[in-house]
Design a protein around this motif. Structure first.
Motif, mmCIF file in Angstrom:
data_model
loop_
_atom_site.group_PDB
_atom_site.id
_atom_site.type_symbol
_atom_site.label_atom_id
_atom_site.label_comp_id
_atom_site.label_asym_id
_atom_site.label_seq_id
_atom_site.Cartn_x
_atom_site.Cartn_y
_atom_site.Cartn_z
ATOM 1 N N ASP A 380 0.840 -0.935 0.020
ATOM 2 C CA ASP A 380 -0.225 -0.206 0.098
ATOM 3 C C ASP A 380 1.210 1.850 -0.275
ATOM 4 O OD1 ASP A 380 -2.047 -1.631 -0.304
ATOM 5 O OD2 ASP A 380 -2.481 -1.633 2.779
ATOM 6 N N GLY A 381 1.614 1.112 -0.073
ATOM 7 C CA GLY A 381 2.769 2.191 -0.366
ATOM 8 C C GLY A 381 3.205 2.255 1.178
ATOM 9 N N ILE A 382 3.430 1.863 2.498
ATOM 10 C CA ILE A 382 2.841 2.593 3.165
ATOM 11 C C ILE A 382 4.467 2.681 3.830
ATOM 12 C CG2 ILE A 382 2.723 2.312 6.091
ATOM 13 C CD1 ILE A 382 -0.393 1.394 4.767
ATOM 14 N N THR A 383 4.929 3.771 4.637
ATOM 15 C CA THR A 383 6.162 3.834 4.593
ATOM 16 C C THR A 383 6.667 5.194 5.645
ATOM 17 O OG1 THR A 383 8.980 3.764 3.826
ATOM 18 C CG2 THR A 383 7.402 5.540 2.904
ATOM 19 N N HIS A 384 7.384 4.981 6.549
ATOM 20 C CA HIS A 384 7.933 5.875 7.451
ATOM 21 C C HIS A 384 7.024 5.272 8.465
ATOM 22 C CE1 HIS A 384 10.917 9.171 5.520
ATOM 23 N NE2 HIS A 384 11.255 7.889 5.524
ATOM 24 N N ASN A 385 7.278 4.427 8.765
ATOM 25 C CA ASN A 385 5.691 3.591 9.301
ATOM 26 C C ASN A 385 5.789 2.168 10.184
ATOM 27 O OD1 ASN A 385 2.831 3.154 9.909
ATOM 28 N ND2 ASN A 385 2.287 4.586 9.448
ATOM 29 N N ASN A 386 5.631 2.126 11.316
ATOM 30 C CA ASN A 386 6.015 0.846 11.649
ATOM 31 C C ASN A 386 5.002 -0.639 10.862
ATOM 32 O OD1 ASN A 386 4.002 2.184 13.599
ATOM 33 N ND2 ASN A 386 4.191 0.332 14.082
ATOM 34 N N HIS A 387 3.788 0.165 10.574
ATOM 35 C CA HIS A 387 3.338 -1.368 9.541
ATOM 36 C C HIS A 387 3.979 -0.937 7.997
ATOM 37 C CE1 HIS A 387 0.029 -1.566 12.423
ATOM 38 N NE2 HIS A 387 -0.052 0.249 12.643
ATOM 39 N N GLU A 388 5.036 -0.804 8.260
ATOM 40 C CA GLU A 388 5.300 -0.914 6.220
ATOM 41 C C GLU A 388 5.985 -2.034 5.740
ATOM 42 O OE1 GLU A 388 8.995 2.050 5.446
ATOM 43 O OE2 GLU A 388 10.213 -0.173 5.918
ATOM 44 N N PHE A 389 5.389 -2.354 4.583
ATOM 45 C CA PHE A 389 5.963 -4.460 4.817
ATOM 46 C C PHE A 389 6.412 -4.738 3.284
ATOM 47 C CE2 PHE A 389 4.001 -8.733 3.938
ATOM 48 C CZ PHE A 389 4.288 -9.241 4.674
ATOM 49 N N ALA A 390 7.547 -5.608 3.504
ATOM 50 C CA ALA A 390 6.942 -6.194 2.352
ATOM 51 C C ALA A 390 7.541 -7.283 2.596
ATOM 52 C CB ALA A 390 8.871 -5.060 1.320
ATOM 53 N N ASP A 391 7.697 -8.447 1.287
ATOM 54 C CA ASP A 391 8.289 -9.672 1.067
ATOM 55 C C ASP A 391 9.447 -10.308 0.926
ATOM 56 O OD1 ASP A 391 6.618 -10.003 -0.730
ATOM 57 O OD2 ASP A 391 4.616 -10.583 0.330
ATOM 58 N N LEU A 392 9.763 -11.301 0.611
ATOM 59 C CA LEU A 392 11.039 -11.804 0.183
ATOM 60 C C LEU A 392 10.263 -12.272 -1.339
ATOM 61 C CD1 LEU A 392 13.287 -13.094 -0.318
ATOM 62 C CD2 LEU A 392 12.836 -15.387 0.492
ATOM 63 N N GLU A 393 8.963 -12.911 -1.475
ATOM 64 C CA GLU A 393 7.947 -12.881 -2.327
ATOM 65 C C GLU A 393 8.213 -11.884 -3.576
ATOM 66 O OE1 GLU A 393 4.448 -14.346 -4.449
ATOM 67 O OE2 GLU A 393 4.302 -13.772 -2.404
ATOM 68 N N ARG A 394 8.362 -10.519 -3.320
ATOM 69 C CA ARG A 394 8.040 -9.322 -3.818
ATOM 70 C C ARG A 394 9.176 -9.109 -3.622
ATOM 71 N NH1 ARG A 394 3.547 -10.466 -0.758
ATOM 72 N NH2 ARG A 394 1.686 -9.875 -1.780
ATOM 73 N N THR A 395 10.431 -9.168 -3.290
ATOM 74 C CA THR A 395 11.386 -8.395 -3.221
ATOM 75 C C THR A 395 12.320 -9.586 -4.340
ATOM 76 O OG1 THR A 395 10.950 -7.940 -1.071
ATOM 77 C CG2 THR A 395 13.134 -7.825 -1.834
ATOM 78 N N LEU A 396 12.572 -10.162 -3.663
ATOM 79 C CA LEU A 396 13.389 -10.767 -5.007
ATOM 80 C C LEU A 396 13.842 -11.142 -6.175
ATOM 81 C CD1 LEU A 396 15.100 -14.021 -4.313
ATOM 82 C CD2 LEU A 396 13.201 -14.971 -5.107
ATOM 83 N N PRO A 397 12.969 -11.477 -6.871
ATOM 84 C CA PRO A 397 12.986 -10.550 -8.718
ATOM 85 C C PRO A 397 13.352 -9.663 -8.623
ATOM 86 C CG PRO A 397 10.904 -11.087 -8.294
ATOM 87 C CD PRO A 397 11.608 -11.098 -6.725
ATOM 88 N N GLY A 398 13.612 -8.434 -7.595
ATOM 89 C CA GLY A 398 14.808 -6.937 -8.209
ATOM 90 C C GLY A 398 15.646 -7.608 -7.458
#
Lengths: 413, 413
Positions: A380-398
């Motif tokens: 959801d584009g949330i950042t500078h916030n403790n709800h910021e979230f990313a996961d391996l699956e979506r990060t790995l391709p990059g």
């Protein structure tokens, strides 16, 4: 042409999970501001990983940490991958962290696969990207690019008057290496998007071609102390009122440019004495204007400046612009972007071109080296916030795109 | 009827000049906030003076210092004179200080002139009148009057989280005497006017008959952190923007009531994280409404409350009133005021009746004892400012009025 390479995904994510445990803030987030005790723990962990893998670690005078995997041709400028390990006070676990740890993983993957490169490949963790403790942000990358003098950076003070240089010494990260002044062949930075587009469209890679234009100012407000009780309204010079009026005006300018995705933010307001019972004689407002179109960003800032005389009259105070900065005019390097695009294509990873709305160390580095950035999705584009979230699956391709682009660049003689 | 008495003016002013040297702030002013190291130095000096003169000194559990000159009839409740020795962070030299040192001088003058009184006469220095470090103000006098529980006062924290009770212990002023709970025959307080009237009209004494009604509130603002850059205007919940809107609205309410000498003040605004690069998710605004007419004061506050829903919508935040206080509804004691009036008349000192716009320890004490206040001139009404100014010539008549009124009251059986 050989098959595209892949990183060791579980190992990469274990480093991210280790980082998650250092400087825990609110649930889910990190509070690991630059040059704090927790920042030192994370730095030590990063250095340990790098040394265990056999990379040469150097720390420059502003505390940025470089780990170098040697190349076949030691005289050639290196390819550098980097980002930052510090966070905001209510920061997430991924902003900056993913980029440094992706860089480390790229080096380790090259070792695993016994790939030799002509050029050395380095990973760097820049000091104080966030500017959460020492303003301005991105200060170490800026010093590397010659934007800020080293002594000026070392003399910065936090809100408690503690010095940047003193904290570096306290933590043992007052390195000897000169800041910048050496050629880089290229600089790559992987970072979460900090916007919702990749996540919403389920696209794993954004190729950053340019940045939003950012115009920052710090405006000082001068008034006069007096008693909250008897002092008549028409004699008051409450600096806090002037600052509040300015903050509202800045926010309103953001709305004026909302249709074209402009943003204006009063992000910080401090006043003195700022106590019940007394009017403040001093205040300061940090104002931030951003727009994809640099002329619109200039216009937003000009609108603010044009209102100061009127606000000064209304609040019976004086305003003075005491600090100004500009970033985001940078254009990234077509050749480096091309390598990322090629790697995406070979890996079959969908990508789109994007503009960055946030500031990044890469902006400064782009002034002294061919530079490109990869964005990866965050929820959801949330950042500078403790709800910021990313996961391996979506990060790995990059990260795999990064690995292949770096290898392509570093093999080049 | 005997001739009216006079204090020892040079000795009185020497004590003021000694106080001028303790806790020096900006040029001309004092920064001697409650329970600071400088507050301790001033307390020690005051106690030394009292003990040297032979008065019995007691310190109560909230650190207020009482010095007692014994009376002929030890069982009768005492006449008490007091004010405070703490200052604002950008405070003047006279606010509060004159009242305590005038009290000391009254006791010393009684000694000089070998005047015995039936009732004991005491001078008190109340802890933390200003509320500059520990909020709320007038907290020790309030505890004396039973308005605040002692343990609640001892548990107050300053902005750095340091406790009121801990600081009392550190300074050695964690007294054993119970707080209040004993009858006072009367309470007198001399204080600079903190308004321009006496100075401009060249009248040395104001007899305070009542106070301006004061309505205080602390409003909390709840938002959400996000990145200053990418986060779109229509998703923002910047608590700092909500707080700024509220501060402007409060100031506007002051102007609405300016014609009838009303005042409204946003005196304090804090936000978190309040850093460049991040939107704040929390803020707090201290709002203060004052009017001679209590109904108008209520109306001013109601106007603020009525605007909260609209402001919450505009800033996309939530507001919550987390603290409220009321003072200034007090009426002072006609008999005590009468004694001051009579003393003025006998001394040939011109006086006028006045309402106090500021809060004073006397407000709280008036709930448990017959109370009156004397105002003395301060230049242009400037106060809570290092340019605050009073002089011996203009202050002396008020101290002599105090002396004679106290003697009259203390001789009464």
């Amino acid at each position: 042409m050989s098959a595209p390479l892949n990183i060791n995904a579980p190992r990469f994510w274990r480093t991210v999970e280790r980082s998650d445990a250092i400087g825990i803030g609110r649930a889910g987030g990190l509070q690991r501001v630059a040059l704090s005790d927790d920042d030192k723990i994370m730095r030590d962990q990063f250095v340990t990983w790098c040394k265990e893998a056999g990379y040469a670690v150097t720390v420059d005078r502003v505390g940025s940490i470089f780990a170098r995997r040697a190349g076949e041709a030691p005289d050639l400028p290196p390819v550098v991958i980097g980002s930052h390990l510090d966070t905001q006070v209510n920061g997430g676990r991924y902003d900056g962290v993913l980029g440094v740890l992706a860089g480390l993983e790229v080096l380790r993957s090259l070792d695993d696969q016994r790939i030799k490169t002509k050029r050395a490949v380095e990973v760097v963790s820049w000091t104080n990207e966030e500017g959460a403790r020492f303003s301005p942000p991105m200060v170490a990358a800026g010093a590397f690019a010659g934007v800020y003098p080293v002594d000026w950076v070392l003399g910065l003070k936090d809100d408690d008057g503690i010095g940047f240089g003193d904290e570096l010494r306290r933590l043992g990260y007052d390195g000897r290496a000169p800041v910048g002044g050496r050629p880089l062949d290229a600089y790559f930075e992987l970072h979460i998007e900090q916007g919702p587009e990749l996540w919403e469209r389920n696209i794993p890679v954004g190729l950053v071609t340019k940045g939003y234009a950012v115009r920052g100012t710090v405006v000082e407000v001068m008034g006069e102390t007096a008693h909250t009780g008897p002092w008549p309204m028409d004699k008051r010079k409450n600096a806090l009122v002037g600052a509040a009026m300015l903050a509202v005006a800045v926010n309103d300018i953001g709305w004026q440019f909302h249709a074209s995705a402009g943003k204006a933010t009063p992000s910080r307001l401090v006043a003195w004495p700022n106590k019940p019972g007394i009017l403040s004689d001093w205040a300061q407002v940090t104002c931030d204007f951003r727009h994809l179109d640099p002329q619109s960003a200039d216009q937003m800032k000009a609108l603010m400046l044009a209102q100061l005389p009127e606000l000064a009259k209304r609040a019976n105070v004086e305003f003075k612009v005491v600090q100004e900065w500009v970033f985001g005019n940078e254009r990234f390097d077509p050749a480096c972007i091309g390598l990322l695009r090629e790697a995406s294509s070979r890996l079959g990873v969908p990508s789109i071109d994007m503009a960055s709305q946030a500031g990044h160390d890469a902006y400064h580095v782009s002034k002294v080296a061919p530079t490109a950035m990869i964005f990866t999705p965050c929820r959801d584009g949330i950042t500078h916030n403790n709800h910021e979230f990313a996961d391996l699956e979506r990060t790995l391709p990059g990260v795999n795109v990064l690995l292949n682009a770096v290898v392509a660049r570093a093999n080049r003689v």
